[in-house]
Design an enzyme around this catalytic site. Structure first.
Site, PDB file in Angstrom:
ATOM      1  N   GLY A   1     -12.180 -35.385   9.388  1.00 18.66           N
ATOM      2  CA  GLY A   1     -12.337 -34.022  10.165  1.00 18.66           C
ATOM      3  C   GLY A   1     -10.828 -33.583  10.250  1.00 18.66           C
ATOM      4  N   HIS A   2     -10.583 -32.547   9.503  1.00 20.32           N
ATOM      5  CA  HIS A   2      -9.085 -32.299   9.383  1.00 20.32           C
ATOM      6  C   HIS A   2      -9.371 -30.603  10.096  1.00 20.32           C
ATOM      7  CE1 HIS A   2      -8.178 -34.893   5.636  1.00 20.32           C
ATOM      8  NE2 HIS A   2      -8.532 -35.546   7.002  1.00 20.32           N
TER       9      HIS A   2
ATOM     10  N   GLN B   1      -8.226 -40.334   6.657  1.00 11.73           N
ATOM     11  CA  GLN B   1      -8.048 -41.369   7.526  1.00 11.73           C
ATOM     12  C   GLN B   1      -6.525 -41.834   7.589  1.00 11.73           C
ATOM     13  OE1 GLN B   1     -10.879 -41.903   4.828  1.00 11.73           O
ATOM     14  NE2 GLN B   1     -11.801 -40.512   6.646  1.00 11.73           N
TER      15      GLN B   1
ATOM     16  N   LYS C   1      -3.150 -34.308   9.767  1.00 11.79           N
ATOM     17  CA  LYS C   1      -2.759 -34.064   8.346  1.00 11.79           C
ATOM     18  C   LYS C   1      -3.475 -32.484   7.770  1.00 11.79           C
ATOM     19  CE  LYS C   1      -5.437 -37.738   7.713  1.00 11.79           C
ATOM     20  NZ  LYS C   1      -5.732 -38.286   8.945  1.00 11.79           N
TER      21      LYS C   1
ATOM     22  N   GLY D   1      -5.598 -42.205  11.606  1.00  6.98           N
ATOM     23  CA  GLY D   1      -6.068 -41.174  11.316  1.00  6.98           C
ATOM     24  C   GLY D   1      -5.736 -40.128  12.299  1.00  6.98           C
ATOM     25  N   ASP D   2      -6.129 -38.826  12.258  1.00  2.00           N
ATOM     26  CA  ASP D   2      -6.336 -37.739  13.187  1.00  2.00           C
ATOM     27  C   ASP D   2      -4.770 -37.601  13.557  1.00  2.00           C
ATOM     28  OD1 ASP D   2      -8.867 -37.665  13.284  1.00  2.00           O
ATOM     29  OD2 ASP D   2      -9.046 -39.178  14.653  1.00  2.00           O
TER      30      ASP D   2
HETATM   31  P1  GDP Z   1      -6.406 -35.045  10.927  1.00  2.00           P
HETATM   32  O1  GDP Z   1      -7.719 -35.527  10.837  1.00  2.00           O
HETATM   33  O2  GDP Z   1      -5.227 -35.762  10.706  1.00  2.00           O
HETATM   34  O3  GDP Z   1      -6.357 -33.712  10.136  1.00  2.00           O
HETATM   35  O4  GDP Z   1      -6.135 -34.328  12.391  1.00  2.00           O
HETATM   36  P2  GDP Z   1      -7.314 -33.729  13.407  1.00  2.00           P
HETATM   37  O5  GDP Z   1      -7.663 -32.378  12.723  1.00  2.00           O
HETATM   38  O6  GDP Z   1      -8.529 -34.771  13.193  1.00  2.00           O
HETATM   39  O7  GDP Z   1      -6.617 -33.913  14.702  1.00  2.00           O
HETATM   40  C1  GDP Z   1      -5.663 -33.424  15.067  1.00  2.00           C
HETATM   41  C2  GDP Z   1      -5.874 -32.359  16.032  1.00  2.00           C
HETATM   42  O8  GDP Z   1      -4.389 -32.087  16.709  1.00  2.00           O
HETATM   43  C3  GDP Z   1      -6.398 -31.285  15.762  1.00  2.00           C
HETATM   44  O9  GDP Z   1      -7.178 -30.619  16.871  1.00  2.00           O
HETATM   45  C4  GDP Z   1      -5.012 -30.326  15.411  1.00  2.00           C
HETATM   46  O10 GDP Z   1      -5.427 -28.796  15.663  1.00  2.00           O
HETATM   47  C5  GDP Z   1      -4.377 -30.489  16.703  1.00  2.00           C
HETATM   48  N1  GDP Z   1      -2.704 -30.336  16.336  1.00  2.00           N
HETATM   49  C6  GDP Z   1      -2.088 -30.712  15.119  1.00  2.00           C
HETATM   50  N2  GDP Z   1      -0.657 -30.514  15.372  1.00  2.00           N
HETATM   51  C7  GDP Z   1      -0.803 -30.460  16.446  1.00  2.00           C
HETATM   52  C8  GDP Z   1       0.685 -30.194  17.353  1.00  2.00           C
HETATM   53  O11 GDP Z   1       1.764 -30.213  16.669  1.00  2.00           O
HETATM   54  N3  GDP Z   1       0.458 -30.138  18.624  1.00  2.00           N
HETATM   55  C9  GDP Z   1      -0.842 -30.118  19.339  1.00  2.00           C
HETATM   56  N4  GDP Z   1      -0.959 -29.813  20.670  1.00  2.00           N
HETATM   57  N5  GDP Z   1      -1.983 -29.984  18.519  1.00  2.00           N
HETATM   58  C10 GDP Z   1      -1.985 -30.377  17.239  1.00  2.00           C
HETATM   59  P1  IMO Z   2      -9.495 -38.294   9.536  1.00  2.00           P
HETATM   60  O1  IMO Z   2      -9.386 -37.925   7.993  1.00  2.00           O
HETATM   61  C1  IMO Z   2      -9.842 -41.190  12.557  1.00  2.00           C
HETATM   62  C2  IMO Z   2     -12.721 -44.591  11.770  1.00  2.00           C
HETATM   63  C3  IMO Z   2     -13.859 -44.850  12.510  1.00  2.00           C
HETATM   64  C4  IMO Z   2     -14.138 -46.141  12.458  1.00  2.00           C
HETATM   65  C5  IMO Z   2     -13.653 -46.436  11.209  1.00  2.00           C
HETATM   66  C6  IMO Z   2     -14.843 -46.717  10.126  1.00  2.00           C
HETATM   67  O2  IMO Z   2      -9.977 -37.205  10.320  1.00  2.00           O
HETATM   68  O3  IMO Z   2      -8.150 -38.688  10.027  1.00  2.00           O
HETATM   69  P2  IMO Z   2     -16.287 -45.152   8.759  1.00  2.00           P
HETATM   70  O4  IMO Z   2     -17.208 -43.714   9.218  1.00  2.00           O
HETATM   71  O5  IMO Z   2     -15.182 -44.496   7.998  1.00  2.00           O
HETATM   72  O6  IMO Z   2     -16.958 -46.031   7.996  1.00  2.00           O
HETATM   73  O7  IMO Z   2     -15.437 -45.582   9.967  1.00  2.00           O
HETATM   74  O8  IMO Z   2     -12.756 -45.597  10.793  1.00  2.00           O
HETATM   75  N1  IMO Z   2     -12.401 -43.308  10.799  1.00  2.00           N
HETATM   76  C7  IMO Z   2     -11.440 -42.463  11.420  1.00  2.00           C
HETATM   77  N2  IMO Z   2     -10.644 -42.249  12.523  1.00  2.00           N
HETATM   78  N3  IMO Z   2      -9.952 -40.218  11.689  1.00  2.00           N
HETATM   79  C8  IMO Z   2     -10.537 -40.262  10.457  1.00  2.00           C
HETATM   80  O9  IMO Z   2     -10.430 -39.355   9.445  1.00  2.00           O
HETATM   81  C9  IMO Z   2     -11.574 -41.428  10.461  1.00  2.00           C
HETATM   82  N4  IMO Z   2     -12.409 -41.599   9.566  1.00  2.00           N
HETATM   83  C10 IMO Z   2     -13.059 -42.793   9.915  1.00  2.00           C
HETATM   84  O10 IMO Z   2     -14.001 -43.982  13.885  1.00  2.00           O
HETATM   85  O11 IMO Z   2     -13.386 -46.816  13.564  1.00  2.00           O
HETATM   86 MG    MG Z   3      -9.558 -36.024  11.875  1.00  2.00          MG
END
Ligand code: GDP
Ligand code: IMO
Ligand code: MG
Length: 425
Positions: A40-41, A223, A16, A12-13
């Site tokens: 959290g995107h 995720q 995306k 995750g994170d």
């Molecule tokens: P998601 O859940 O896959 O959508 O990712 P998140 O938003 O939770 O986490 C990605 C984080 O990295 C966010 O704070 C984005 O703004 C940041 N981000 C995405 N791409 C880049 C990148 O290429 N470089 C940097 N420094 N930050 C990035």
């Molecule tokens: P995005 O879409 C990162 C993790 C939680 C925990 C496990 C189970 O932003 O990438 P849950 O609340 O789903 O029952 O938790 O999955 N988790 C994530 N980790 N990014 C996420 O979403 C996540 N959604 C759930 O931290 O380990």
């Molecule tokens: Mg996220």
């Protein structure tokens, strides 16, 4: 344009939301198919930062239709808040967002159960969930005691709600968790149900029509593969199928509706919550990645665990999801790191392993086998063409491609829309 599936290939994170935002420009419809407000995107556009939990990231592109598919679990209060927040910031949502009538509802008792179960679990069984009620809501769905968004449109929903709260309060009492006040919840829900009425619809039929008319669909995973309930590090996973198979069950489209799959992958690895993570760095390099990458949960604010890129995980994700190419994000976060490592295999119980074992305890015993790369030690954030990257950064990208057997189609070197480019070399 082809229908594209974008999904996370790690824990995750991966970025995306940001990559979906870039691809949305070429799509007509953007669809979420699983997960809930645990996602959290983050998207940064013109200095503005948006964090979306339920609404597809395509909403930031004017005129695109966004769909919350039947595989998503919807917390209606959070959904209304997200819609209102976006509208307040000038993003039109009404008329552009469709919410599946088959999507299951997450209510306060699911969240209370999520927190109560985590609190009661032994330390080594705690999952570190986001406490958004995701597990209990999917458990209700599988146990056939769930409640779907479409049922909120029936006149007798308050009775159903009262019955559900009564049942769930019994379970909450056993956990010594705070109980839910049925009357207060019903009053609060009246306004929410009225607000959401125009959004709730048969999204399966709408998507079939879109497929028939050859409208371009972008599927947005939440995720990541290693959090998938079947293929992730069970039990330290989420409760849905975040892998490619989740699209068919979570949006109601046939496999042939997906033309290509892009795996979103960070240039290193992070994980939030408990569970095995072979390449985790508990040292100053891990701290440097967290600080530079701003690796704090977009949903819970928790610090993310950081580590080296894991090619074993990437290859496993590629195979499970049928990934055609990578969107490789956060390369800039490695700008000051030297040397840089990539895990190419594991050593476990005296044997070399090239695949991810099913058993989390076994994965927990796996020691990474690393290859080492030169750091480039210069900023990449303003780079917009592959050939302008420092030579060592180009070598690193090539190594990721070689070690995973897949090309990188998109590179990202910063959080903004403008910090993303296609690889043409
Ligand atoms: P998601 O859940 O896959 O959508 O990712 P998140 O938003 O939770 O986490 C990605 C984080 O990295 C966010 O704070 C984005 O703004 C940041 N981000 C995405 N791409 C880049 C990148 O290429 N470089 C940097 N420094 N930050 C990035
Ligand atoms: P995005 O879409 C990162 C993790 C939680 C925990 C496990 C189970 O932003 O990438 P849950 O609340 O789903 O029952 O938790 O999955 N988790 C994530 N980790 N990014 C996420 O979403 C996540 N959604 C759930 O931290 O380990
Ligand atoms: Mg996220």
């Amino acid at each position: 344009m082809a229908n594209t599936l974008l999904l996370g290939a790690q824990w995750g994170d991966e970025g995306k939301g940001k990559v979906v935002d870039v691809f949305s420009a070429e799509a007509d419809i953007v669809v979420r198919y699983q997960g809930g407000t645990n996602a959290g995107h983050t998207i940064e556009v013109g200095g503005e930062r948006y964090v979306l939990h339920l609404i597809p990231s395509g909403i930031l592109h004017e005129g695109k239709t966004c769909v919350i598919g039947n595989g998503v679990v919807v917390e209606p209060f959070e959904l209304v808040k997200e819609i209102r927040d976006l509208e307040q910031r000038g993003v039109a949502v009404r008329g552009r967002l469709l919410v599946s009538d088959r999507a299951h509802v997450v209510l306060p008792y699911h969240k209370a159960l999520d927190a109560g179960l985590e609190h009661r679990a032994a330390a080594d069984r705690r999952i570190g969930t986001t406490q958004r009620g995701i597990g209990p809501a999917y458990a209700d769905k599988a146990a056939r005691t769930g409640w779907r968004m479409g049922e909120l449109l029936e006149d007798d929903w308050p009775e159903t709600l009262r019955r559900r709260v009564e049942e769930k309060n019994r379970a909450l009492r056993e956990l010594d968790a705070p109980l839910v006040d049925a009357a207060a919840l019903e009053t609060a829900m009246r306004e929410i149900v009225d607000f959401l009425r125009p959004y709730i619809t048969d999204t399966v039929a709408a998507l079939h029509e879109a497929v028939r008319c050859r409208r371009t669909i972008l599927f947005e995973g939440a995720q990541g593969t290693m959090l998938d309930i079947d293929y992730g590090t069970y039990p330290f996973v989420t409760s849905s199928n975040s892998t490619a198979g989740g699209v068919c069950t979570g949006a109601g489209v046939p496999p042939r509706a997906i033309d290509r799959v892009i795996g979103v992958i960070k240039a290193y690895t992070t994980r939030v919550g408990e569970g095995p993570f072979p390449t985790e760095l508990k040292d100053e390099v891990g701290e440097a990645l967290r600080a530079k990458g701003r690796e704090f949960g977009a949903t819970t604010g928790r610090p993310r665990r950081c580590g080296w890129f894991d090619a074993v995980v990437a290859r496993y994700s590629a195979a499970i999801n049928g990934i055609d190419a990578w969107a490789l994000t956060k390369l800039d976060v490695l700008d000051d790191i030297h040397p840089i490592r990539i895990c190419v295999a594991y050593e476990c119980d005296g044997r070399r392993m090239e695949t991810v074992p099913a058993c989390s305890r076994r994965l927990g015993r796996c020691k990474p086998v690393y290859v080492e790369f030169e750091g480039w030690r210069q900023p990449t954030v303003n780079v917009t063409r592959f050939q302008d990257l420092p030579a060592a950064a180009r070598s690193y990208v090539k190594a990721v491609e070689d070690l995973t057997g897949l090309p990188a189609e998109i590179l990202s070197v910063g959080p903004g829309r403008e910090n993303t480019f296609r690889l043409t070399s």
